[in-house]
Design a protein around this motif. Structure first.
Motif, short mmCIF file in Angstrom:
data_model
loop_
_atom_site.label_atom_id
_atom_site.label_comp_id
_atom_site.label_asym_id
_atom_site.label_seq_id
_atom_site.Cartn_x
_atom_site.Cartn_y
_atom_site.Cartn_z
N GLU A 78 0.88 -1.33 0.02
CA GLU A 78 0.19 0.03 0.12
C GLU A 78 0.93 1.25 -0.09
OE1 GLU A 78 -3.12 0.26 -0.38
OE2 GLU A 78 -3.83 -2.15 -0.39
N GLY A 79 1.91 1.18 -0.60
CA GLY A 79 2.80 2.32 -0.70
C GLY A 79 4.32 1.99 -0.54
N PHE A 80 5.22 3.00 -0.63
CA PHE A 80 6.62 2.69 -0.46
C PHE A 80 6.83 2.60 1.16
CE2 PHE A 80 11.08 4.00 -0.34
CZ PHE A 80 11.57 3.46 -1.51
N ILE A 81 7.78 1.32 1.40
CA ILE A 81 7.98 1.35 2.89
C ILE A 81 9.51 1.96 3.03
CG2 ILE A 81 8.65 -0.30 4.76
CD1 ILE A 81 6.46 -2.14 3.35
N GLN A 82 9.78 2.84 4.05
CA GLN A 82 10.93 3.56 4.03
C GLN A 82 12.29 2.81 4.79
OE1 GLN A 82 11.77 6.32 2.65
NE2 GLN A 82 9.68 6.73 2.01
N GLU A 83 13.13 2.93 4.40
CA GLU A 83 14.51 2.28 5.16
C GLU A 83 14.35 2.12 6.61
OE1 GLU A 83 19.26 2.25 5.03
OE2 GLU A 83 18.25 4.00 4.11
N LYS A 84 13.98 3.10 7.22
CA LYS A 84 13.87 2.93 8.76
C LYS A 84 13.05 1.81 9.14
CE LYS A 84 12.84 6.00 12.84
NZ LYS A 84 11.64 5.34 13.54
N GLU A 85 11.58 1.92 8.57
CA GLU A 85 10.60 0.91 9.01
C GLU A 85 11.22 -0.42 8.30
OE1 GLU A 85 5.89 0.52 8.93
OE2 GLU A 85 6.87 1.52 7.31
N ILE A 86 11.92 -0.65 7.44
CA ILE A 86 12.28 -1.92 6.88
C ILE A 86 13.35 -2.47 7.99
CG2 ILE A 86 13.90 -2.89 5.09
CD1 ILE A 86 12.43 -1.16 3.16
N ASN A 87 14.32 -1.38 8.61
CA ASN A 87 15.26 -2.03 9.42
C ASN A 87 14.36 -2.35 10.64
OD1 ASN A 87 17.53 -1.80 7.86
ND2 ASN A 87 17.84 0.50 8.31
#
Length: 152
Positions: A78-87
């Motif tokens: 549902e949208g782009f997942i940012q690096e911070k959240e991926i980590n």
């Protein structure tokens, strides 16, 4: 550690290697012919494990409810997942399996609500759920590998 959890940890190590080796853009990319991306497959696997093992055992899941809802069965990116959240997701992958293994060893999973998947696989107890989870995560590892091939 029970070999089923060791196998699950090995799958999680592959997921972590994708996060470590790919850019945030690559993890979020949905190639032509696919309906999701690598990071969705990783997060879906993580949240499904919690639902299959904890949820069907009527034990509180070890992840926030919003996370479970965001990546549950039937969802899509549902949208782009940012690096911070991926980590943040990456940091959850191994501890969740270690916690599940510990909870299993301590007999936390006493009850179980039988459930039949959309593919017709019926889980009647915690043993079935652990097995099904490994099958499910293996399937999503395969999807992630196919996506990786498509984006390279």
């Amino acid at each position: 550690m029970d070999s089923r959890f060791s196998h699950n940890l090995r799958t999680r190590e592959f997921f972590i290697s994708f996060i470590d080796k790919l850019t945030t853009e690559q993890l979020n990319e949905i190639p032509q012919g696919f309906s999701n991306n690598i990071i969705w497959n990783i997060c879906h696997s993580m949240t499904s494990q919690q639902g299959l093992v904890y949820g069907l055992s009527l034990v509180d899941q070890q992840i926030p409810k919003e996370l479970a809802l965001r990546f549950r069965n039937g969802t899509k990116p549902e949208g782009f997942i940012q690096e911070k959240e991926i980590n943040e997701f990456k940091e959850m992958l191994v501890p969740l399996i270690k916690k599940t293994s510990d909870d299993y060893d301590q007999g936390v999973f006493k009850e179980f609500k039988p459930y039949t998947t959309s593919t017709g696989y019926t889980m009647n107890d915690i043993e079935d759920a652990i097995q099904m989870n490994n099958i499910h995560e293996g399937l999503h590892l395969g999807y992630a590998m196919a996506i990786l091939k498509a984006i390279h």
